[in-house]
Design a protein around this motif. Structure first.
Motif, PDB file in Angstrom:
ATOM      1  N   LEU A 102     -44.143 -51.538  26.992  1.00 33.82           N
ATOM      2  CA  LEU A 102     -44.900 -50.558  27.685  1.00 33.82           C
ATOM      3  C   LEU A 102     -45.258 -49.339  27.014  1.00 33.82           C
ATOM      4  O   LEU A 102     -44.522 -48.988  25.907  1.00 33.82           O
ATOM      5  CB  LEU A 102     -43.634 -50.236  28.745  1.00 33.82           C
ATOM      6  CG  LEU A 102     -43.016 -51.385  29.725  1.00 33.82           C
ATOM      7  CD1 LEU A 102     -41.946 -50.738  30.606  1.00 33.82           C
ATOM      8  CD2 LEU A 102     -44.189 -51.669  30.685  1.00 33.82           C
ATOM      9  N   VAL A 103     -46.217 -48.770  27.679  1.00 35.95           N
ATOM     10  CA  VAL A 103     -46.729 -47.411  27.224  1.00 35.95           C
ATOM     11  C   VAL A 103     -46.340 -46.346  28.262  1.00 35.95           C
ATOM     12  O   VAL A 103     -46.708 -46.816  29.403  1.00 35.95           O
ATOM     13  CB  VAL A 103     -48.104 -47.555  26.863  1.00 35.95           C
ATOM     14  CG1 VAL A 103     -48.732 -46.133  26.497  1.00 35.95           C
ATOM     15  CG2 VAL A 103     -48.554 -48.620  25.923  1.00 35.95           C
ATOM     16  N   PHE A 104     -45.738 -45.357  27.941  1.00 35.76           N
ATOM     17  CA  PHE A 104     -45.170 -44.495  28.621  1.00 35.76           C
ATOM     18  C   PHE A 104     -46.041 -42.922  28.882  1.00 35.76           C
ATOM     19  O   PHE A 104     -46.376 -42.678  27.585  1.00 35.76           O
ATOM     20  CB  PHE A 104     -43.718 -44.088  28.330  1.00 35.76           C
ATOM     21  CG  PHE A 104     -42.857 -44.903  28.896  1.00 35.76           C
ATOM     22  CD1 PHE A 104     -42.637 -46.073  27.953  1.00 35.76           C
ATOM     23  CD2 PHE A 104     -41.948 -44.802  29.897  1.00 35.76           C
ATOM     24  CE1 PHE A 104     -41.261 -47.194  28.498  1.00 35.76           C
ATOM     25  CE2 PHE A 104     -40.942 -45.821  30.478  1.00 35.76           C
ATOM     26  CZ  PHE A 104     -40.821 -46.942  29.633  1.00 35.76           C
ATOM     27  N   GLY A 105     -45.830 -42.526  29.788  1.00 38.19           N
ATOM     28  CA  GLY A 105     -46.345 -41.101  29.889  1.00 38.19           C
ATOM     29  C   GLY A 105     -45.335 -40.220  29.369  1.00 38.19           C
ATOM     30  O   GLY A 105     -44.233 -40.417  29.288  1.00 38.19           O
ATOM     31  N   LYS A 106     -45.459 -38.773  29.356  1.00 42.59           N
ATOM     32  CA  LYS A 106     -44.504 -37.798  28.894  1.00 42.59           C
ATOM     33  C   LYS A 106     -43.523 -37.443  30.018  1.00 42.59           C
ATOM     34  O   LYS A 106     -42.689 -36.678  29.987  1.00 42.59           O
ATOM     35  CB  LYS A 106     -45.239 -36.614  28.396  1.00 42.59           C
ATOM     36  CG  LYS A 106     -45.917 -36.743  27.057  1.00 42.59           C
ATOM     37  CD  LYS A 106     -46.460 -35.668  26.476  1.00 42.59           C
ATOM     38  CE  LYS A 106     -47.034 -35.931  25.218  1.00 42.59           C
ATOM     39  NZ  LYS A 106     -47.722 -34.668  24.573  1.00 42.59           N
ATOM     40  N   GLY A 107     -43.992 -37.592  31.414  1.00 40.82           N
ATOM     41  CA  GLY A 107     -43.095 -37.496  32.301  1.00 40.82           C
ATOM     42  C   GLY A 107     -43.307 -36.268  33.202  1.00 40.82           C
ATOM     43  O   GLY A 107     -44.014 -35.299  32.497  1.00 40.82           O
ATOM     44  N   THR A 108     -42.897 -36.259  34.316  1.00 37.17           N
ATOM     45  CA  THR A 108     -42.934 -34.984  35.164  1.00 37.17           C
ATOM     46  C   THR A 108     -41.627 -34.555  35.813  1.00 37.17           C
ATOM     47  O   THR A 108     -41.159 -35.685  36.403  1.00 37.17           O
ATOM     48  CB  THR A 108     -44.167 -35.431  36.581  1.00 37.17           C
ATOM     49  OG1 THR A 108     -45.269 -35.658  35.780  1.00 37.17           O
ATOM     50  CG2 THR A 108     -44.113 -34.148  37.385  1.00 37.17           C
ATOM     51  N   LYS A 109     -41.132 -33.662  35.728  1.00 34.46           N
ATOM     52  CA  LYS A 109     -39.894 -33.079  36.307  1.00 34.46           C
ATOM     53  C   LYS A 109     -39.904 -32.819  37.622  1.00 34.46           C
ATOM     54  O   LYS A 109     -40.756 -31.654  38.021  1.00 34.46           O
ATOM     55  CB  LYS A 109     -39.303 -32.118  35.308  1.00 34.46           C
ATOM     56  CG  LYS A 109     -38.033 -31.600  35.680  1.00 34.46           C
ATOM     57  CD  LYS A 109     -37.493 -30.474  34.827  1.00 34.46           C
ATOM     58  CE  LYS A 109     -36.057 -30.207  35.365  1.00 34.46           C
ATOM     59  NZ  LYS A 109     -35.467 -29.117  34.508  1.00 34.46           N
ATOM     60  N   LEU A 110     -39.521 -33.476  38.536  1.00 28.87           N
ATOM     61  CA  LEU A 110     -39.410 -33.044  39.770  1.00 28.87           C
ATOM     62  C   LEU A 110     -38.114 -32.509  40.445  1.00 28.87           C
ATOM     63  O   LEU A 110     -37.024 -32.897  39.887  1.00 28.87           O
ATOM     64  CB  LEU A 110     -39.476 -34.456  40.610  1.00 28.87           C
ATOM     65  CG  LEU A 110     -39.430 -34.152  42.447  1.00 28.87           C
ATOM     66  CD1 LEU A 110     -40.543 -33.456  42.996  1.00 28.87           C
ATOM     67  CD2 LEU A 110     -39.332 -35.766  42.986  1.00 28.87           C
ATOM     68  N   THR A 111     -38.402 -31.214  40.951  1.00 29.92           N
ATOM     69  CA  THR A 111     -37.500 -30.568  41.607  1.00 29.92           C
ATOM     70  C   THR A 111     -37.369 -30.485  42.918  1.00 29.92           C
ATOM     71  O   THR A 111     -38.467 -30.158  43.696  1.00 29.92           O
ATOM     72  CB  THR A 111     -37.340 -29.077  41.067  1.00 29.92           C
ATOM     73  OG1 THR A 111     -37.001 -29.173  39.622  1.00 29.92           O
ATOM     74  CG2 THR A 111     -36.025 -28.544  41.796  1.00 29.92           C
ATOM     75  N   VAL A 112     -36.386 -31.130  43.786  1.00 24.40           N
ATOM     76  CA  VAL A 112     -36.371 -30.873  45.340  1.00 24.40           C
ATOM     77  C   VAL A 112     -35.322 -30.022  45.678  1.00 24.40           C
ATOM     78  O   VAL A 112     -34.291 -29.957  45.413  1.00 24.40           O
ATOM     79  CB  VAL A 112     -35.932 -32.403  45.964  1.00 24.40           C
ATOM     80  CG1 VAL A 112     -36.143 -32.085  47.510  1.00 24.40           C
ATOM     81  CG2 VAL A 112     -37.149 -33.378  45.440  1.00 24.40           C
ATOM     82  N   ASN A 113     -35.938 -28.941  46.256  1.00 23.28           N
ATOM     83  CA  ASN A 113     -35.344 -27.918  46.641  1.00 23.28           C
ATOM     84  C   ASN A 113     -34.497 -27.865  48.109  1.00 23.28           C
ATOM     85  O   ASN A 113     -35.519 -28.356  49.036  1.00 23.28           O
ATOM     86  CB  ASN A 113     -35.936 -26.486  46.771  1.00 23.28           C
ATOM     87  CG  ASN A 113     -36.678 -26.301  45.346  1.00 23.28           C
ATOM     88  OD1 ASN A 113     -35.662 -26.199  44.467  1.00 23.28           O
ATOM     89  ND2 ASN A 113     -37.749 -26.116  45.115  1.00 23.28           N
ATOM     90  N   PRO A 114     -33.093 -27.621  48.393  1.00 21.59           N
ATOM     91  CA  PRO A 114     -32.670 -27.846  49.685  1.00 21.59           C
ATOM     92  C   PRO A 114     -33.243 -26.908  50.761  1.00 21.59           C
ATOM     93  O   PRO A 114     -33.638 -25.900  50.268  1.00 21.59           O
ATOM     94  CB  PRO A 114     -31.161 -27.489  49.407  1.00 21.59           C
ATOM     95  CG  PRO A 114     -30.972 -27.590  47.942  1.00 21.59           C
ATOM     96  CD  PRO A 114     -32.282 -27.131  47.423  1.00 21.59           C
TER      97      PRO A 114
END
Lengths: 114, 110
Positions: A102-114
């Motif tokens: 597998l070749v991966f991306g660097k990622g995206t940090k998701l924040t879900v606010n209440p």
């Protein structure tokens, strides 16, 4: 040169709304794509995958869309929940079946606010 | 889903020490992998195995070595740890379809 790119390091959404995470790839030999979710100090958890013969795959709140001509895929999370807050990695494989390297991306940090 | 285990979860060790990171899976998967990840970066494949007595180097050069004597066990060894080896090491396994990951080992070399 990065073959899998996640250009948004972070994304913030309100609880109940849609989260859309994007991923671009450059290698036309990739034919299997996956999304993983990762919490700090834990290993990635598999979420959903899609083969290049399809353009959409759905699993509960998660849907992955693949646009082969644009070499682009996206992950939609509807509705978003605070527990979805994590880093999301896009990954690609070039030999079919997903059991190869597998070749991966660097990622995206998701924040879900209440 | 695979049950895959890694020990230790955290390791702080001095330069020059020999270390072995353990990885075991209970699902009988033929394929196993080691990835290395630095904070904020992508996972890089450093070793993989398609079965017993089969090991290959991955895309990222690594001074570590691996062995695959049993299907369920895929340990990674560093003969002489250096500060540049400080990273998170993730083990994964698969049979077909997605790879399933263990919890990882956070290695710090002082």
């Amino acid at each position: 040169d990065q073959q899998v790119k996640q250009n948004s390091p972070s994304l913030s959404v309100q609880e109940g709304r849609i989260s859309i995470l994007n991923c671009d790839y450059t290698n036309s030999m990739f034919d299997y794509f996956l999304w993983y979710k990762k919490y700090p100090a834990e290993g990635p958890t598999f979420l959903i995958s899609i083969s290049s013969i399809k353009d959409k795959n759905e699993d509960g709140r998660f849907t992955v869309f693949l646009n082969k001509s644009a070499k682009h895929l996206s992950l939609h999370i509807v509705p978003s929940q605070p527990g979805d807050s994590a880093v999301y990695f896009c990954a690609a494989s070039g030999l079919g079946g997903g059991s190869e390297k597998l070749v991966f991306g660097k990622g995206t940090k998701l924040t879900v606010n209440p | 889903e695979a049950d895959i285990y890694q020990t230790p979860r955290y390791l702080v060790i001095g330069t020059g020490k020999k270390i072995t990171l353990e990885c075991s899976q209970t699902m009988g998967h033929d394929k196993m992998y080691w990835y290395q990840q630095d904070p904020g970066m992508e996972l890089h494949l450093i070793h993989y195995s398609y079965g017993v007595n089969s090991t290959e180097k991955g895309d990222l050069s690594s001074e570590s070595t691996v062995s695959r004597i049993r299907t369920e066990h895929f340990p990674l060894t560093l003969e002489s740890a250096r500060p540049s080896h400080t990273s998170q090491y993730l083990c994964a396994s698969s049979v077909a379809g997605p790879q399933y990951f263990g919890p990882g080992t956070r290695l710090t070399v002082l």
